[in-house]
Design an enzyme around this catalytic site. Structure first.
Site, PDB file in Angstrom:
ATOM      1  N   GLU A   1      49.123  11.641 -48.622  1.00  0.00           N
ATOM      2  CA  GLU A   1      49.319  12.814 -47.776  1.00  0.00           C
ATOM      3  C   GLU A   1      49.713  12.493 -46.333  1.00  0.00           C
ATOM      4  O   GLU A   1      48.924  12.727 -45.390  1.00  0.00           O
ATOM      5  CB  GLU A   1      48.071  13.707 -47.807  1.00  0.00           C
ATOM      6  CG  GLU A   1      47.715  14.162 -49.222  1.00  0.00           C
ATOM      7  CD  GLU A   1      46.626  15.230 -49.267  1.00  0.00           C
ATOM      8  OE1 GLU A   1      45.949  15.448 -48.248  1.00  0.00           O
ATOM      9  OE2 GLU A   1      46.468  15.859 -50.336  1.00  0.00           O
TER      10      GLU A   1
ATOM     11  N   ARG B   1      42.488   7.464 -60.588  1.00  0.00           N
ATOM     12  CA  ARG B   1      43.131   7.280 -59.285  1.00  0.00           C
ATOM     13  C   ARG B   1      42.049   7.025 -58.245  1.00  0.00           C
ATOM     14  O   ARG B   1      41.145   7.848 -58.078  1.00  0.00           O
ATOM     15  CB  ARG B   1      43.956   8.517 -58.904  1.00  0.00           C
ATOM     16  CG  ARG B   1      44.536   8.416 -57.521  1.00  0.00           C
ATOM     17  CD  ARG B   1      45.523   9.534 -57.180  1.00  0.00           C
ATOM     18  NE  ARG B   1      45.970   9.316 -55.815  1.00  0.00           N
ATOM     19  CZ  ARG B   1      45.756  10.153 -54.795  1.00  0.00           C
ATOM     20  NH1 ARG B   1      45.161  11.318 -54.997  1.00  0.00           N
ATOM     21  NH2 ARG B   1      46.152   9.847 -53.583  1.00  0.00           N
TER      22      ARG B   1
ATOM     23  N   GLU C   1      46.630  15.174 -57.347  1.00  0.00           N
ATOM     24  CA  GLU C   1      45.425  15.929 -56.975  1.00  0.00           C
ATOM     25  C   GLU C   1      45.666  17.406 -57.217  1.00  0.00           C
ATOM     26  O   GLU C   1      46.722  17.940 -56.868  1.00  0.00           O
ATOM     27  CB  GLU C   1      45.078  15.774 -55.478  1.00  0.00           C
ATOM     28  CG  GLU C   1      44.440  14.459 -55.118  1.00  0.00           C
ATOM     29  CD  GLU C   1      44.085  14.380 -53.636  1.00  0.00           C
ATOM     30  OE1 GLU C   1      43.754  15.420 -53.016  1.00  0.00           O
ATOM     31  OE2 GLU C   1      44.151  13.265 -53.089  1.00  0.00           O
TER      32      GLU C   1
ATOM     33  N   HIS D   1      44.012   6.010 -48.028  1.00  0.00           N
ATOM     34  CA  HIS D   1      43.489   7.372 -48.108  1.00  0.00           C
ATOM     35  C   HIS D   1      42.572   7.558 -46.889  1.00  0.00           C
ATOM     36  O   HIS D   1      41.391   7.847 -47.029  1.00  0.00           O
ATOM     37  CB  HIS D   1      42.782   7.610 -49.441  1.00  0.00           C
ATOM     38  CG  HIS D   1      42.687   9.052 -49.847  1.00  0.00           C
ATOM     39  ND1 HIS D   1      43.109   9.522 -51.076  1.00  0.00           N
ATOM     40  CD2 HIS D   1      42.227  10.133 -49.177  1.00  0.00           C
ATOM     41  CE1 HIS D   1      42.883  10.829 -51.150  1.00  0.00           C
ATOM     42  NE2 HIS D   1      42.333  11.236 -50.004  1.00  0.00           N
TER      43      HIS D   1
ATOM     44  N   TYR E   1      47.114  22.390 -53.822  1.00  0.00           N
ATOM     45  CA  TYR E   1      45.891  23.187 -53.873  1.00  0.00           C
ATOM     46  C   TYR E   1      46.106  24.689 -53.707  1.00  0.00           C
ATOM     47  O   TYR E   1      45.438  25.483 -54.338  1.00  0.00           O
ATOM     48  CB  TYR E   1      44.906  22.716 -52.784  1.00  0.00           C
ATOM     49  CG  TYR E   1      44.316  21.366 -53.081  1.00  0.00           C
ATOM     50  CD1 TYR E   1      43.194  21.248 -53.889  1.00  0.00           C
ATOM     51  CD2 TYR E   1      44.900  20.209 -52.591  1.00  0.00           C
ATOM     52  CE1 TYR E   1      42.651  20.005 -54.195  1.00  0.00           C
ATOM     53  CE2 TYR E   1      44.365  18.954 -52.891  1.00  0.00           C
ATOM     54  CZ  TYR E   1      43.246  18.860 -53.688  1.00  0.00           C
ATOM     55  OH  TYR E   1      42.724  17.638 -53.996  1.00  0.00           O
TER      56      TYR E   1
ATOM     57  N   ASN F   1      50.234  16.343 -54.560  1.00  0.00           N
ATOM     58  CA  ASN F   1      48.928  16.987 -54.417  1.00  0.00           C
ATOM     59  C   ASN F   1      49.170  18.454 -54.096  1.00  0.00           C
ATOM     60  O   ASN F   1      49.950  18.777 -53.190  1.00  0.00           O
ATOM     61  CB  ASN F   1      48.121  16.361 -53.278  1.00  0.00           C
ATOM     62  CG  ASN F   1      47.693  14.935 -53.584  1.00  0.00           C
ATOM     63  OD1 ASN F   1      47.955  14.409 -54.665  1.00  0.00           O
ATOM     64  ND2 ASN F   1      47.024  14.308 -52.624  1.00  0.00           N
TER      65      ASN F   1
HETATM   66  C1  FCB Z   1      43.234  16.463 -50.068  1.00  0.00           C
HETATM   67  C2  FCB Z   1      42.703  15.067 -49.881  1.00  0.00           C
HETATM   68  C3  FCB Z   1      41.467  14.759 -50.663  1.00  0.00           C
HETATM   69  C4  FCB Z   1      40.518  15.936 -50.705  1.00  0.00           C
HETATM   70  C5  FCB Z   1      41.245  17.196 -51.110  1.00  0.00           C
HETATM   71  C6  FCB Z   1      40.364  18.413 -51.221  1.00  0.00           C
HETATM   72  O1  FCB Z   1      43.955  16.831 -48.952  1.00  0.00           O
HETATM   73  O2  FCB Z   1      43.683  14.120 -50.248  1.00  0.00           O
HETATM   74  O3  FCB Z   1      40.880  13.609 -50.101  1.00  0.00           O
HETATM   75  O4  FCB Z   1      39.866  16.060 -49.499  1.00  0.00           O
HETATM   76  O5  FCB Z   1      42.277  17.462 -50.209  1.00  0.00           O
END
Ligand code: FCB
Length: 443
Positions: free
Chosen positions: A168, A80, A353, A123, A295, A293
């Site tokens: 995002e 990607r 992500e 991006h 985290y 995405n």
């Molecule tokens: C996301 C972004 C990516 C990177 C990660 C840690 O929000 O898409 O570019 O910075 O976080």
């Protein structure tokens, strides 16, 4: 240390990939790229740690062959990447032939290594010239973006396995125009409301243009963050619901239900662009796949002293990454099953992500990132559980292939499966990279 899974623990055809983004790795000073709003944002004191920029980054512009060799050697199926708007259209209007040539070479080089190219068209590197015209606050951004998407796709669209319009939208709009943490660094509710709508309109116009040109497998990448109430108090529960509304629900509800969450509109209403309702039909046009995405989670408390949305994030009890983000794999399982159940039904989902920052060091030629192996392992277990619960998850991309420019944190936060020494540009695969290689069958 190794992973607890093998490739065969996932359904046939499940894709494993590595992800990057143009501004974070390429080196924006090479190849006649124009300035983007990230260059100007970083040049403004206080915005980015050490005032670092993406000017050199990982020099991927010159080293892409070596980087793609690594992805292949790791046994990954897909890559990607994103194209930079400011590289392709340096002044926001005319086309930089060198920029398109670069992506043409890159597309071929990805295919030559047997990898599936997953393209993201935006991006975050908006040409500074378009930022001067109001950027995401200006409704015209939708047609500017559709034009740019058409230009890129005419050149490389024939070779893409899948294409996403925007990475995002929440970061593009809220984080950048309300909290001021990303470029263009505005803190303005009107700018926020407008960009929250225009970013989706831009997605819609680009999708229409690409469909009309015959491109297929088109989607968008949304980021999701689990909103955990800081306590059982009804005020905190309500605050977490508002957070979920402007972060998670705003975008997916417009895309799948053609409406915005009512409680967010109540605060945003006066600031929305006139006639926005008339765009929702186009925004809700079907996508072929959804990128997710994920985290972390945030612990949300009511904050009566601040203006709407009257909330703040408070420190939670879970183990944290180098970003200070809590490690919470259940949140990924929660979103994958919730999206399938409440919003996207059988539309394929790809985790585009997921990963963590750690203060990695090279010692004796090795980087032992056991924490990252555990992070990937527990999140991939969450993906497996979501699949078992019926969510149509078709792939997983680790963020990131390389250590890179982590936006307002500069180069201090390392997310890579491959370590980058920014002095020498030497790449050192970390233990997490090796763990992938063993689990998914690279050589
Ligand atoms: C996301 C972004 C990516 C990177 C990660 C840690 O929000 O898409 O570019 O910075 O976080």
């Amino acid at each position: 240390m190794s992973f607890s899974f093998r490739r065969t623990d996932f359904p046939d055809g499940f894709l494993f990939g590595a992800a990057t983004a143009a501004y974070q790795i390429e080196g924006s000073s090479f190849g006649d790229a124009g300035p983007s709003h990230w260059d100007t944002f970083a040049a403004t004191p206080g915005n980015v740690v050490n005032a670092e920029t993406g000017a050199i980054a990982c020099d991927h512009y010159h080293r892409y062959a070596e980087d793609l060799d690594l992805i292949r050697a790791g046994g990954f199926d897909a890559y990607r990447f994103s194209t930079s708007w400011a590289r392709v259209m340096p002044d926001g209007k005319s086309v930089n032939a060198e920029g398109l040539d670069f992506y043409d070479r890159l597309a071929d080089a990805i295919l030559e290594r047997g990898l599936k190219p997953y393209l993201t068209l935006y991006h975050w590197d908006l040409p500074a010239a378009l930022s001067d015209l109001g950027g995401w606050r200006n409704r015209d951004v939708a047609s500017w973006f559709a034009d740019y998407a058409g230009i890129v796709m005419r050149r490389i669209g024939d070779r893409m396995a899948a294409t996403a319009t925007i990475n995002e939208p929440w970061c593009v709009s809220w984080l950048s125009h309300f909290w001021g943490i990303h470029a263009p660094g505005l803190r303005d509710i009107r700018a926020a409301a407008r960009s929250m709508h225009h970013v989706l309109l831009a997605h819609a116009r680009a999708l229409e243009a690409m469909r009309a040109a015959g491109h297929s497998n088109l989607g968008i990448v949304l980021n999701f963050e689990h909103a955990n109430p800081a306590s059982d108090r009804p005020e905190d529960v309500a605050a977490a619901k508002r957070y979920d509304g402007f972060y998670n629900r705003w975008f997916i509800e417009a895309l799948t239900r053609k409406s915005y969450p009512q409680e967010i509109l109540e605060a945003f209403g006066d600031h929305m662009p006139q006639g926005y309702q008339d765009d929702l039909q186009a925004i809700g046009a079907p996508i072929d796949w959804l990128g997710v995405n994920y985290y972390t989670r945030t612990n949300v408390a009511h904050d009566p002293a601040s203006a709407w949305p009257s909330l703040k994030s408070v420190r939670g009890p879970l183990p944290k990454t180098d970003m200070g983000w809590e490690i919470y794999p259940d949140g990924l399982h929660g979103f994958l099953t919730r999206l399938h159940r409440d919003y996207t039904s059988d539309t394929p989902i790809i985790v585009t992500e997921n990963g963590m920052a750690w203060d990695d060091r090279v010692e004796g030629g090795r980087v032992d990132d056991a924490e990252r192996i555990a992070y990937f392992d527990t999140h991939l277990a969450a993906v497996r559980r979501a699949i078992a619960d019926g969510a149509p998850v078709r792939g997983y991309f680790g963020w990131s292939l390389l250590d890179n420019y982590e936006w307002s944190f500069g180069y201090g936060k390392r997310f890579g499966m491959v370590h980058v020494d920014y002095e020498t540009q030497k790449r050192t695969p970390k233990a997490s990279f090796e763990a992938f290689r063993q689990a998914i069958g690279g050589n």
